[in-house]
Design an enzyme around this catalytic site. Structure first.
Site, mmCIF file in Angstrom:
data_model
loop_
_atom_site.group_PDB
_atom_site.id
_atom_site.type_symbol
_atom_site.label_atom_id
_atom_site.label_comp_id
_atom_site.label_asym_id
_atom_site.label_seq_id
_atom_site.Cartn_x
_atom_site.Cartn_y
_atom_site.Cartn_z
ATOM 1 C CG ASP A 327 -46.467 25.515 -24.923
ATOM 2 O OD1 ASP A 327 -46.018 24.632 -24.169
ATOM 3 O OD2 ASP A 327 -46.705 26.671 -24.538
ATOM 4 C CE1 TYR A 415 -48.828 32.625 -19.138
ATOM 5 C CE2 TYR A 415 -47.025 31.216 -18.445
ATOM 6 C CZ TYR A 415 -47.599 32.466 -18.525
ATOM 7 O OH TYR A 415 -46.967 33.534 -17.995
HETATM 8 CU CU CU Z 1 -45.558 34.314 -19.074
#
Ligand code: CU
Ligand code: NAG
Ligand code: NAG
Ligand code: NAG
Ligand code: NAG
Length: 691
Positions: A327, A415
């Site tokens: 990320d 997320y």
């Molecule tokens: Cu997760």
């Protein structure tokens, strides 16, 4: 001519006006503008178009920063302001160092073309451009039609492809990414409604679709029950609603922010912002009321930041095997941080800092309210004692635990990561990462777990809704923590609890434990697998040249805060090779200004040849050196139905805790005020509780 000239003057004034600039301050909007102009004007990179993928502070050398920060007084050196730039042009990745100390005469100090594996962080703009391509791609239009979906409801996202072998000359490899598409329709939670089976490959440099597959067709999961927005989630449960929280600080905030320097209680530190790392904490030091110098500032942490977040999914099928995200390196944590919501993300007493980064065209982009700073008191106790040993007298002393939190939230696609740095008056620094947001789910024909069982297949996840499997995955959050415990000359000591059998003794005891101290000589000794099941050990960074008055070496120890999973992927599996450092939660390396990124400087399509594991394989000496702690918080995420449609926060972290650093409990002398009970700070109608 005039407007241009005025703009140049304004930039010069803005840069000159920042004479109080701290050498670690992130590049200002004005400085980013100067960097852009210098790069575009440089004859070293003539190819066009040129896109900016990373622009960050190239901080001055550590000894210079240390003498600036701790040297004291008026003799502070004026340090250069420099940027490190990664730009793409002519199909190559260019690295430039630009000096912007003098805004009217910026200079490109160095230029190099990256010849190794991997590509820089994807820009936001190219991701937006890539997701606009599928609706114009006739085979995709046909796939959408065949599934009975309205194209107006379709949204796509960009997924890095990783690296799965093949050794053509790196420079010839194409910079590609996959685009996957979802259906929003009646829900904001489009991630819950994948167009499973459809994969597009986008050449990011040519911005064209170069690959298309429509392999399997599963029903698109229904929108009902997936939304998370207020008003879309049905009636609340019955019972008394929790009262809204209040924060009352009758005397105002206890901390001071001067530019990017924060002072609070016994702490002083610098807060920076980086488009790849997000928050960067530097020069954290404590004022020690008991020190010989009387209130001297003692260094603890030179620089700390999240170096990488590795998230591999555990389904080897064609549509999922490559989902092994880095990320920070692929997406950029600072790029995907968004304005914090006052009152929700941060309490009412928070102060906010903005962050500036470079857009793909090099122009500065302002990120409002990227970081918040607030004092936290949640009713916990810092220390206490009740003494009942005196006849007819009860002594009770208690101090509330008030701490200072620096927070950023990163929403990289589905997320959300809440990244906290918490400073405590005890001298501890607690690092917490809280995971929340939306699960990445796979479309399936299954509507009940019994069907999966009857088929006897590995579903690679949990059926969380009809036609919806939340796929197993890991989260590895790796912190770069350059501890400088009372100076840069530090060693890493494992203090192991060791059982001793004692049968020939004077008493009836047959065993006890004691502590054996082992100083790590090389990087191999500095690797610790916290889950290996060995004897428990304290992991302590000590300064062997500095002792307390009692003669103990001053130190800070690393206390794991749960979430100590390590990767269980095979060593020869490609994602594992790219993030090989995830097999050990603790690594210690000698300081090297260029070694910042655990997954390597070029994470997209990286091969793992230039990351933390490769560096520490050199097995350099780490005893009595300037050393860096790399700590990986790890979670194996088995999704449960409660994680759907939006996941309640799940946290892990670590604590850096003073260990013979102070002469005694530093809390004794901190100036924390217990809440006054003559004047309640919150209005509580306790009589109402029984109704
Ligand atoms: Cu997760
Ligand atoms: C900055 O550069 C300009 C143009 O070269 C020059 O005139 C000026 O003296 C420089 N300023 C400083 C402080 O060096
Ligand atoms: C680091 O500290 C050790 C222990 O005090 C000392 O022997 C060594 O010379 C120091 N190294 C440097 C480079 O100062
Ligand atoms: C510092 O790190 C860079 C990047 O990994 C490497 O090329 C260089 O050799 C290192 N320097 C030293 C002194 O080890
Ligand atoms: C608490 O209640 C009193 C009386 O209603 C009011 O004057 C005061 O402002 C309230 N304080 C807070 C912090 O809400």
């Amino acid at each position: 001519m005039l407007p241009l000239l005025l703009a140049a003057l304004a930039v010069a004034a803005a840069v000159a006006g920042a004479s109080r600039t701290h050498p670690l301050d992130p590049l200002s909007a004005a400085e980013l503008t100067v960097v852009r102009a210098a790069v575009l004007a440089s004859p070293l990179v003539p190819a066009r178009p040129l896109t900016f993928h990373y622009v960050g502070l190239d901080e001055p050398d550590k000894p210079d920063v240390l003498s600036y920060a701790y040297g004291g007084g008026a003799s502070r050196p004026v340090l250069p302001r420099r940027a490190f730039v990664i730009a793409r042009a002519g199909g190559e990745s260019h690295e430039l160092r630009v000096d912007v100390s003098n805004a009217s005469a910026p200079s490109v100090l160095s230029h190099a073309v990256h010849r190794g594996a991997g590509f820089p962080t994807l820009t936001l703009e190219e991701q937006f451009a890539a997701v606009a391509l599928p609706p114009k791609h006739p085979p995709f239009v046909e796939s959408v039609r065949r599934r009975g979906v309205d194209m107006n409801d379709v949204l796509c996202a960009v997924f890095p492809v990783g690296w799965f072998g093949g050794e053509p000359p790196q420079a010839r490899r194409r910079r590609v990414a996959k685009a996957l598409c979802f259906v929003a329709g009646a829900t904001a939670n489009f991630y819950a409604r994948p167009l499973e089976g459809v994969t597009l490959v986008v050449d990011l440099d040519r911005m064209a679709i170069v690959g298309y597959r429509d392999r399997v067709t599963y029903p698109v999961p229904k929108a009902e029950g997936t939304d998370y927005r207020a008003g879309k989630v049905g009636p609340p449960y019955t019972g008394p609603a929790p009262a809204a929280g209040v924060v009352v600080q009758p005397d105002g905030r206890g901390f001071h922010i001067d530019g990017h320097v924060v002072r609070w209680a016994n702490w002083e530190f610098h807060v920076g912002f980086d488009m790849r790392a997000g928050t960067v904490i530097s020069l954290a030091s404590v004022h020690d009321a008991d020190a010989d110098a009387g209130g001297a500032r003692r260094p603890v942490l030179y620089r700390g930041f999240v170096s990488e977040i590795f998230v591999p999914y555990m389904d080897p099928v064609e549509e999922w095997y490559y989902r092994t995200f880095l990320d920070a390196g692929e997406y950029g944590l600072g790029l995907w941080a968004f304005p914090l919501q006052p009152g929700g993300d941060c309490p009412a007493n928070a102060a906010y800092l903005d962050g500036y980064y470079s857009g793909q065209d090099g122009n500065p982009v302002e990120g409002k309210n990227m970081i918040c700073v607030f004092e936290r008191y949640s009713g916990d106790v810092a220390w206490r004692h009740t003494e009942a040993g005196f006849p007819n007298q009860l002594i009770t002393e208690v101090r509330p635990d008030v701490s200072l939190v620096v927070r950023m939230v990163v929403s990289a696609g589905n997320y959300d990561y809440i990244l906290d740095w918490e400073f405590k008056t005890s001298g501890s620094i607690k690092l917490t990462v809280s995971l929340t947001g939306l699960l990445e789910v796979k479309g399936t024909a299954y509507t009940h777990a019994d069907q999966v069982e009857q088929d006897g297949v590995d579903a690679h996840g949990t059926l969380v809704a009809e036609n919806t499997i939340a796929v197993y995955h890991d989260h590895y959050i790796t912190y770069h923590l350059d501890l400088d415990v009372d100076g840069t000359n530090n060693s890493f000591v494992k203090s192991t609890v060791t059982a001793v059998r004692d049968t020939g003794g004077e008493t009836a005891r047959r065993s006890y434990w004691t502590v054996r101290h082992e100083v790590a000589e090389t990087e191999a000794d500095g690797q610790v697998d916290l889950g290996a099941g060995g004897p428990p050990a304290d992991l302590v960074f000590v300064n062997q040249g500095k002792k307390t008055r009692m003669g103990n070496e001053v130190g800070y120890r690393v206390v794991p805060g749960g979430a100590t999973a390590a990767s269980v992927l095979a060593d020869d599996d490609f994602p594992q090779r790219r993030a090989a450092y995830c097999k050990m939660q603790v690594r210690v390396t000698p300081y090297n200004k260029s070694q910042k990124w655990a997954s390597g400087l070029y994470a997209d399509q990286s091969t793992g040849d230039d990351g933390l594991a490769a560096w520490s394989e050199r097995n350099r000496a780490i005893r009595g050196e300037d050393i860096v702690l790399w700590y990986t918080v790890g979670l194996h995420h088995v999704p449960y139905q409660e994680d759907f449609p939006v996941m309640p926060t799940l946290s892990g972290g670590l604590e850096l805790r003073p260990s013979n650093f102070f002469e005694r409990n530093p809390l004794m002398r901190t100036n924390s005020k217990p809440a006054r009970h003559d004047q309640p700070l919150v209005n509580c109608s306790c009589a109402g509780a029984s109704s």
